[in-house]
Design a protein around this motif. Structure first.
Motif, short mmCIF file in Angstrom:
data_model
loop_
_atom_site.label_atom_id
_atom_site.label_comp_id
_atom_site.label_asym_id
_atom_site.label_seq_id
_atom_site.Cartn_x
_atom_site.Cartn_y
_atom_site.Cartn_z
N PRO A 1 41.22 5.08 29.44
CA PRO A 1 40.42 3.90 29.07
C PRO A 1 38.96 4.25 28.79
N ASP A 2 38.48 5.34 29.39
CA ASP A 2 37.08 5.72 29.20
C ASP A 2 36.81 6.22 27.79
N VAL B 1 43.50 -2.37 25.81
CA VAL B 1 42.53 -1.98 26.84
C VAL B 1 42.24 -3.17 27.75
N GLN C 1 36.57 -2.95 30.08
CA GLN C 1 36.08 -1.79 29.35
C GLN C 1 35.20 -2.20 28.16
N GLN D 1 32.00 -0.36 26.79
CA GLN D 1 32.00 0.89 26.04
C GLN D 1 31.79 0.66 24.54
#
Length: 1641
Positions: A1562-1563, A1598, A1602, A1605
């Motif tokens: 997910p990052d 996602v 998140q 980002q």
């Protein structure tokens, strides 16, 4: 924040709703719906606000937004609060009523929104709608329509409001002046009534169960008055239809008194609309509702109106039904619904109306009446129960109708009657019989029902098909019909007029019988009990057996008849059960194994006769057999129209009589058969004759007695006078009777016991046959000219002769009448026309002669010669093309030729010696040399058969010479090149047989197989094609075989015969003779020492006279001798000949290849001449360009052409093999240095004039000439596979072009490795010298060849690897970029050629490749491209340590090529990236993992690359990346979706991939999204479309947390720009992604 974000998304999408592309609009709408799925209230609020703020937005776009709102509301109605609902209601109401004029799509969409909200918030919607419904003012059109739709979709919520609505609306009815307003008011009243009726029908579920119909009666009464009395009279058709649609449901809400009062007006008023409207479905539906309402209140007025009602409805049912018009079909259903109501309330009146119309004069009226009657029988069964006799009586008239449509309707009525017990009543049998009659109709006999002027279409199924289906269904599914149909249906089995119905009858009877067997096992199925109408067991058995002879007629009646026989076995005879249980299934199995067009009819009939014989044996009851034979004779006249079945029944009669032991019965039946036979029908003759023949097996004397008695009867004695020819029959019939009797005698002779036939053959049989054939008139013998009678005589003679031959004492039988019969047969043959086949008399007569020849006494020699000559004259000249289009001509011709062959064979058998064979061939010789092809084919075919027969029956008691072998081979062998393929093949067969005959005379066993002679059969297959080169090559091979096996003393006779063949009118045969002469001289010339000068002299003189090939070949010996003494002078002289060489010069060059030693000298000299001079000279194009051109020099060019001519001769092979390396290297380099080289201008002019000159067919282009010479050299050097391989790969064509030269060289090198590996060391040595050549193109060619060698392990096996590597490495600094590129290719080829050596040289190879990646002297980066391709090959084979040091450098260096504009660079770099990943599996450093992650987005997006090779590379790279990401499910997804060679569903794959990426990484969301943003500006449309698609799927999977980002502002801006992309597909994907971004709300 969330609200503003969703608003921004919505705003972007709503702004894009004005896109010009409809698909984009739909996608934007879908995106809005997606927003609504997540945030319904926010999405609805945004839409509401957009519409409110953009008043000038065009209505088509407003419509799209409203549709999106309707979808959101419908899916989330339960989630809306009252405020939101109210806002939506107010907006939709405003949109709907904003324009006073009708804008249908827009206002309908707004109305649909209100209806959707009304399902949950009916009160709020009604509050808004009622505010628009003000007393005294006509409401908006869609306000009324919305109320109407609400009443249907939410009846429980709307009905409580109806009273107030009607109170307000009814006063407006009078004020409505426009038709549109009146239409919508009628629409509302219709739906209000329907909603109310639904409410009342479900009071148990209604919120207010106290509501009653009376509450609406007054309102509906008022409305009715206006609608019926005023609006129904309108001239506008749409309004009238709207009114009548409303009156139907309204009539159910009217007060009963009002309805009763209005019915006399209402019904005529509605019925009148039938005449005013073409589409009457709504009228009929409304009428049905009115009738139901009238019946429900017990109206008495209905009786008064009944006649007019029935007449109008009947007229509607008689309207033709068009299958393509659903409205007409619907109208038919509604009209039948009306009839159902009337049938239940007034059955008597209905029948009184319908039944007289069964006699109507119009087809439509009769068909329509029957349809109504069928419907009434089915839908009002209780009311029609007591009317059954009346209805059955009325059905007599339709049974007589001949119209196909009426018949079809009658069958359907009968089907309905069967289900309701009508057919059990008295008179039902007539209907069953009618149904069987229709089953008996042949489908082709029904007149096709073509479409008439009114557009009426024919019925879908024929009467026959419907009847068959009905009979079977009634028999199998209606239990009550079992007693009606059994055994009644048996009465229809034997009558001929029901033949067409036998298949369905038998199937139905089988089913009925099996049901009875199950109910009463062991009992007889047929109980006669005085029922004289049922057929007897003998009649049933005879009938079913006879029709089984044509098993596939009538939809497979054979299997059905046999099946019924099996079921009825006990009733036929009690003893047949066990036997038939075995035999009948075998017959049925035989039918299953053969299709209708593949059934052997004779074999099938024999099986049936065997079944009959088995049955007779099983019964073993003479009385039963006699009764059966009597029944068979009785049924014979029934089959006068079916000759095939009648003939079979005749054979059955003969079989049955043969089994009968009572002679008086046999005689009586035989006599009756002779007296009653229909002799005028020739088709019946064979059956009658077979009957007598079969009977004669057991009763020969009785059979002959009956035949002779009949011949002596008055019938024949009275035929001998001139003026009294047949007192009761015509002369023609008398002739036919004689023919039939002759056939009977023939069949008696053929079938009777052989030991009894010999004594009766001449005295009893042939005497009577000749008596029938000829008669005496006034003492003079008169013979008939009737062809049929002749044919009967010939057939009878054939059968008698066959019987004599097959007898055990036939060999010693002295046939006194043999010569007379032969003369008679030859007379018949000569009387036939020699140029055409019109009857089988000729064939049968030759067949008779064939059977006569072996019998004693032997024929005289002159008689035999006359017989052969006469038959050949009669058959050989018959034209091959049949006259007319008669399909019988072809089999007749084949049979006639077979008869001729059999006759000649039988004659040869009488004198089976070389002299006898010579005599037969002499008879055939004129035909073998005939100028007409079809005569030659036949003559050679007959010759081949005679020789084969001679060979098969050869018995050599002593070693004697076959003295005429040479003459015969000389006659046949040139025909191996005949213009006709069949002649060629037959000639080879003749030669094959002759050579084996010679071996037989030499003492070899008959089963001995000679290898050389057997090869003739292989060569025979090559003669099918007419290619001259193939033909003459095959002739040469045949001559070689002849030379090997020919005795020396036969050689000169063979040669002299072949010399005569040189003058053959067929040029092909003349050339073949020449080829064979040359071959024989070469192979056996040493045996003809004294004759050689004479032979050579003749051939050389022929060369001066003509330029034919076989003459030119004779000059080779002289030229060869000259060259052996003065080789260099001859070569120099010939090289001085002008180019291009003419045909004579080429002949002389080819002559130099006769001796290998001489050829080697010539080749060496030519190589020196070709290499001595420069290959070309630089020259500037004359007056056209300043660019220098290259012009070929003459001496090397001439030497190249000469090399080709010399090496084209097979004999040059040893010399070519000796000089193979030098020739190969020199010619390959010659090809390279002549690329683009032109001919001198003088030769160019000659080339242009060449088509008009007698020059050799050679391409003089320098490069093409060199390439062709190289091919010739390889072929002659035993490398045929090399040439073929390069040809298949297109290498020769590439080799001649500058652009494809390298590829051509590589193909050539690959072929050499595969097929000429042992020659490579010397070839490589010869080519190494070219590395220092001053010609750059020669360096490129040699490097390309050597580089390709490394692609195979052969170089390792030959220990050439190290030297090749060193040599190529030395060329890595060559000034030519192409050489450097080819060096890298060669080094990379080690991976496939010698993979085990890569590790040893890994560092050196990687260094070379990295050097290529960094090559800065190549502006086009082709060296770098080659380095990438090479690295991809090497990575998996080098040491990990060597690879680790360069891994990152390579990954970084190739990354810019991912998005190169050149497809090769994209494909190679991505593929190499995949190999880098593959090499790192299980050992991926973090620093390289960063490169993997960085490459994911480009790889995923380039799956949509317009070039398939790039997309394929991406598939491979992603599969290799999977394991390095260390996530099993992601790797599995890559492996599953990205299989090589399989299609890819990109959306599904991208969705799956993004799901796994976001679950595990997910990052990476921000990095992946920002990378994909780069591709929003890609130059490829598909990639631009894929980029937002990737973003959308990432967002979809996602987690919302998140969100930080992603730079949403940047993303939205980019997507907003994409919504303006010129490509609609890109705009669609952008809109789709925007819909998914709601997740970050």
């Amino acid at each position: 924040m969330t609200r503003s974000y969703v608003q921004k998304l919505s705003t972007i999408l709503l702004d894009a709703i004005t896109d010009k592309d409809p698909l984009v609009q739909e996608q934007v709408c879908s995106a809005l719906c997606a927003l609504g799925e997540s945030q319904p209230e926010e999405a609805l609020r945004a839409c509401e606000e957009h519409l409110r703020l953009h008043e000038k937005l065009a209505h088509p776009y407003r419509t799209m937004i409203l549709r999106a709102m309707e979808t959101v509301v419908s899916n989330h109605i339960s989630e809306l609060d009252k405020d939101m609902a109210r806002a939506v209601i107010l907006l939709a109401s405003s949109e709907m009523t904003k324009a006073k004029d009708l804008v249908w799509d827009w206002q309908q969409a707004a109305s649909n929104v209100l209806v959707a909200v009304g399902k949950q918030f009916i009160g709020t919607v009604m509050e808004e709608m009622l505010s628009k419904l003000q007393p005294g003012a006509l409401p908006h059109y869609f306000v009324v329509r919305t109320l109407a739709n609400l009443s249907v979709c939410n009846a429980f919520g709307m009905v409580p409001f109806l009273t107030s609505i009607l109170n307000t609306m009814l006063p407006m009815l009078g004020a409505a002046k426009h038709d549109a307003t009146r239409e919508v008011l009628c629409y509302a009243l219709q739906h209000f009534s329907e909603g109310t009726l639904e409410y009342l029908a479900n009071l148990d579920q209604a919120p207010d169960p106290t509501v009653r119909k009376d509450a609406f009666a007054s309102h509906m009464s008022s409305a009715y008055d206006i609608l019926f009395q005023q609006w129904l009279q309108s001239r506008e058709a749409k309004l009238r239809l709207a009114v009548v649609q409303a009156l139907g449901p309204m009539s159910n809400l009217l007060p009963s008194e009002k309805l009763e009062e209005q019915l006399p007006k209402l019904l005529p008023g509605v019925l009148a609309l039938y005449k005013r409207h073409a589409e009457t479905c709504h009228v009929s539906k409304s009428l049905g509702q009115i009738l139901e309402a009238a019946v429900s209140v017990g109206s008495r007025t209905l009786d008064v109106q009944l006649d007019s009602l029935l007449a109008a409805l009947h007229a509607q049912i008689c309207v033709p039904v068009e299958s393509s018009s659903p409205l007409v079909m619907s109208n038919q259903k509604e009209v039948l619904r009306c009839f159902t109501v009337l049938a239940r309330c007034s059955p008597d009146r209905l029948l009184a109306f319908l039944l007289p119309r069964l006699d109507s004069s119009t087809e439509r009226s009769r068909v329509g009446t029957l349809h109504v009657l069928r419907h009434a029988i089915n839908s009002a069964a209780a009311q029609m129960e007591v009317k059954k006799p009346f209805i059955l009586s009325a059905m007599r008239l339709p049974l007589l109708d001949s119209n196909s449509k009426v018949k079809r309707a009658v069958v359907q009525v009968i089907s309905a009657m069967a289900h309701h017990g009508y057919l059990e009543q008295p008179g039902g049998e007539a209907l069953v019989e009618y149904l069987v009659q229709q089953c008996a109709l042949p489908p082709e006999a029904e007149q096709p029902q073509t479409a008439g002027p009114s557009g009426e279409e024919p019925p879908a199924d024929s009467v026959h098909a419907v009847s068959v289906r009905t009979l079977y269904l009634v028999s199998t599914t209606v239990d009550r019909m079992s007693d009606v149909l059994w055994p009644y249906l048996l009465e229809f089995v034997t009558p001929v007029r029901f033949t067409g119905a036998l298949t369905p009858l038998c199937r139905s009877l089988m089913h009925l019988a099996q049901k009875r067997q199950e109910a009463a096992p062991g009992a007889l199925l047929i109980q006669y009990d005085g029922n004289v109408t049922l057929p007897s067991p003998y009649a049933i058995a005879t009938r079913l057996l006879a029709v089984s002879s044509s098993p596939y007629q009538g939809d497979g009646r054979g299997a059905a008849s046999l099946g019924l026989l099996n079921v009825l076995h006990r009733d036929i005879h009690p003893s047949l059960g066990p036997r038939w249980a075995t035999t009948i299934p075998l017959l049925l199995e035989y039918l299953d194994e053969h299709a209708a067009d593949a059934l052997p009819q004779k074999e099938w009939e024999e099986k049936l006769l065997a079944f009959l014989r088995d049955t007779l044996a099983a019964v073993s009851d003479n009385t039963w057999v006699c009764q059966l034979s009597l029944e068979m004779c009785k049924q014979l006249p029934c089959y006068n129209g079916a000759p095939q079945e009648k003939n079979f029944l005749y054979r059955c009669v003969g079989t049955t009589l043969g089994a009968a032991s009572r002679k008086d019965v046999v005689k009586k039946h035989l006599r009756e058969l002779l007296e009653t036979a229909r002799y005028q029908e020739e088709a019946e003759h064979e059956g009658l004759a077979c009957c007598f023949g079969i009977c004669a097996i057991s009763h020969l004397d009785d059979t002959l007695t009956q035949l002779e008695d009949f011949v002596r009867s008055d019938v024949f004695r009275k035929s001998t006078g001139i003026f009294n020819i047949f007192k009761d029959r015509s002369e023609v019939e008398a002739e036919k009777a004689k023919g039939a009797l002759m056939l009977c005698y023939g069949h008696v002779a053929a079938r009777a016991p052989r030991e009894l036939v010999l004594a009766r053959a001449e005295a009893d049989i042939l005497r009577n046959v000749f008596q029938c054939f000829s008669t005496k008139v006034l003492g003079v013998k008169v013979e008939t000219k009737d062809p049929a009678l002749k044919l009967c005589l010939v057939q009878s003679v054939c059968m008698v002769c066959q019987a004599i031959r097959s007898s055990a004492q036939g060999g010693c039988f002295h046939f006194a009448q043999k010569a007379e019969l032969v003369a008679q047969m030859m007379e018949f043959i000569r009387a036939e026309p020699p140029d055409s086949l019109r009857s089988p008399i000729r064939k049968k007569a030759m067949l008779a002669c064939t059977y006569l020849v072996p019998l004693e006494p032997a024929l005289e020699e002159q008689v035999r010669a006359d017989m052969v000559h006469g038959c050949l004259q009669s058959v050989m000249a018959v034209l091959t093309e049949p006259e007319g289009d008669d399909d019988r001509q072809e089999p007749l011709y084949l049979d006639t030729m077979q008869a001729l062959e059999d006759l000649l064979t039988s004659l040869l058998q009488r004198d089976l010696t070389p002299q006898g064979l010579q005599v037969m061939v002499e008879h055939l010789s004129p035909w073998i040399k005939s100028p007409r092809g079809h005569e030659r084919v036949r003559a050679l075919g007959l010759s081949a058969c005679l020789l084969q027969h001679f060979l098969e029956h050869l018995h050599v008691s002593a070693l004697v010479p076959f003295h005429n072998l040479g003459l015969l081979i000389g006659l046949f062998s040139p025909r191996c090149a005949d213009l006709w393929p069949a002649t060629r093949q037959e000639a080879v067969s003749c030669v094959h047989s002759l050579l084996y005959l010679q071996l037989g005379y030499e003492g070899f066993a008959r089963d001995y197989r000679d290898t050389a002679v057997e090869r003739l059969l292989v060569l025979k297959g090559g003669l099918v094609h007419s290619d001259p080169a193939t033909l003459f090559h095959t002739c040469h091979s045949i001559a070689q075989i002849i030379a090997k096996r020919l005795p020396p003393n036969q050689l000169i006779s063979l040669l002299l015969t072949l010399f005569e063949g040189l003058g053959d009118t067929d040029k092909n045969c003349s050339r073949a003779a020449s080829v064979m002469i040359n071959c024989l001289l070469k192979e056996r010339g040493h045996l003809l020492q004294e004759k050689v000068p004479e032979i050579v002299s003749v051939l050389r003189s022929k060369l001066q006279e003509t330029g034919e090939e076989h003459v030119r070949q004779a000059t080779q010996n002289s030229v060869s001798l000259l060259a052996s003494q003065h080789c260099e002078a001859v070569v120099s002289s010939l090289l001085g000949s002008p180019l291009p060489f003419d045909s004579h010069t080429c002949i002389l060059w080819r002559a130099l290849a006769v001796e290998p030693s001489l050829t080697a000298q010539v080749l060496e000299l030519l190589l020196q001449k070709m290499s001595r001079d420069v290959p070309f000279k630089e020259s500037r194009a004359f007056l056209l360009s300043s660019c220098p051109g290259r012009v070929a020099t003459l001496l090397p060019l001439a030497a190249t052409c000469a090399l080709s001519e010399v090496m084209s001769v097979p004999a040059s092979a040893p010399a070519v093999l000796e000089l193979y390396p030098q020739l190969f290297a020199a010619l390959l380099l010659r090809v390279s240095c002549t690329l683009g080289v032109q001919l001198p201008r003088t030769l160019q002019a000659k080339e242009r004039r060449a088509p008009g000159l007698a020059l050799a067919s050679r391409n003089l282009d320098p490069c093409s000439s060199a390439a062709e010479t190289l091919q010739v050299m390889l072929l002659r050097g035993g490398s045929e596979d090399v040439v073929q391989y390069v040809e298949r790969e297109g290498g020769w064509e590439s080799l001649r072009t500058s652009t494809g030269h390298e590829e051509g060289v590589a193909r050539l090198a690959s072929a050499m490795v595969k097929f000429a590996g042992p020659r490579l060391p010397l070839v490589m040595k010869a080519l190494l010298g070219a590395h220092s050549s001053v010609y750059e193109v020669q360096r490129v060619t040699s490097t390309a060849f050597l580089a390709e060698l490394l692609n195979s392990n052969v170089v390792k096996d030959l220990m050439l690897l190290e030297s090749l590597l060193d040599n190529l490495a030395a060329r890595q600094k060559d000034a030519c970029a192409s050489v450097r590129r080819l060096v890298l290719r060669g080094l990379a080829n080690i991976a496939s050629g010698s993979p085990d050596k890569v590790r040893a040289h890994g560092a050196q190879l990687l260094t070379s490749m990295i050097s290529g990646l960094d090559d800065g002297d190549d502006p086009q980066s082709l060296v770098a491209l080659e380095a990438m391709l090479g690295l991809a090959k090497l990575l998996g084979l080098v040491e990990p340590w060597d690879l680790r040091s360069v891994l990152l450098h390579v990954a970084v260096r190739i990354r810019p090529f991912f998005d190169s504009e050149k497809v090769d660079f994209r494909s190679a770099s991505i593929c190499l990236f995949g190999h880098l990943n593959k090499a790192c599996h299980g050992n991926c450093e973090d620093i390289f993992l960063e490169q993997v992650i960085g490459g994911l987005v480009p790889l995923l997006l380039h799956l949509q690359d317009p070039q398939a090779s790039v997309a394929g590379a991406c598939k491979f790279a992603l599969r290799m990346c999977g394991p390095n990401l260390e996530r099993e499910d992601l790797a599995e997804a890559f492996q599953k979706h990205l299989q090589e060679g399989r299609g890819l569903h990109f959306g599904e794959f991208l969705n799956t991939t993004c799901k796994h990426l976001m679950r595990h990484f997910p990052d990476l969301l921000g990095r992946l999204v920002s990378t994909s943003l780069f591709y929003f500006k890609s130059s490829w449309e598909d990639v631009r479309a894929a980029a937002p698609m990737l973003t959308g799927f990432l967002v979809l999977h996602v987690e919302p947390e998140q969100r930080q980002q992603v730079d949403l502002e940047q993303l939205l801006t980019a997507l907003q720009l994409l919504l303006k992309d010129p490509a609609p597909a890109v705009r669609m994907k952008a809109a789709e992604t925007l819909g998914r971004l709601v997740k970050f709300a």
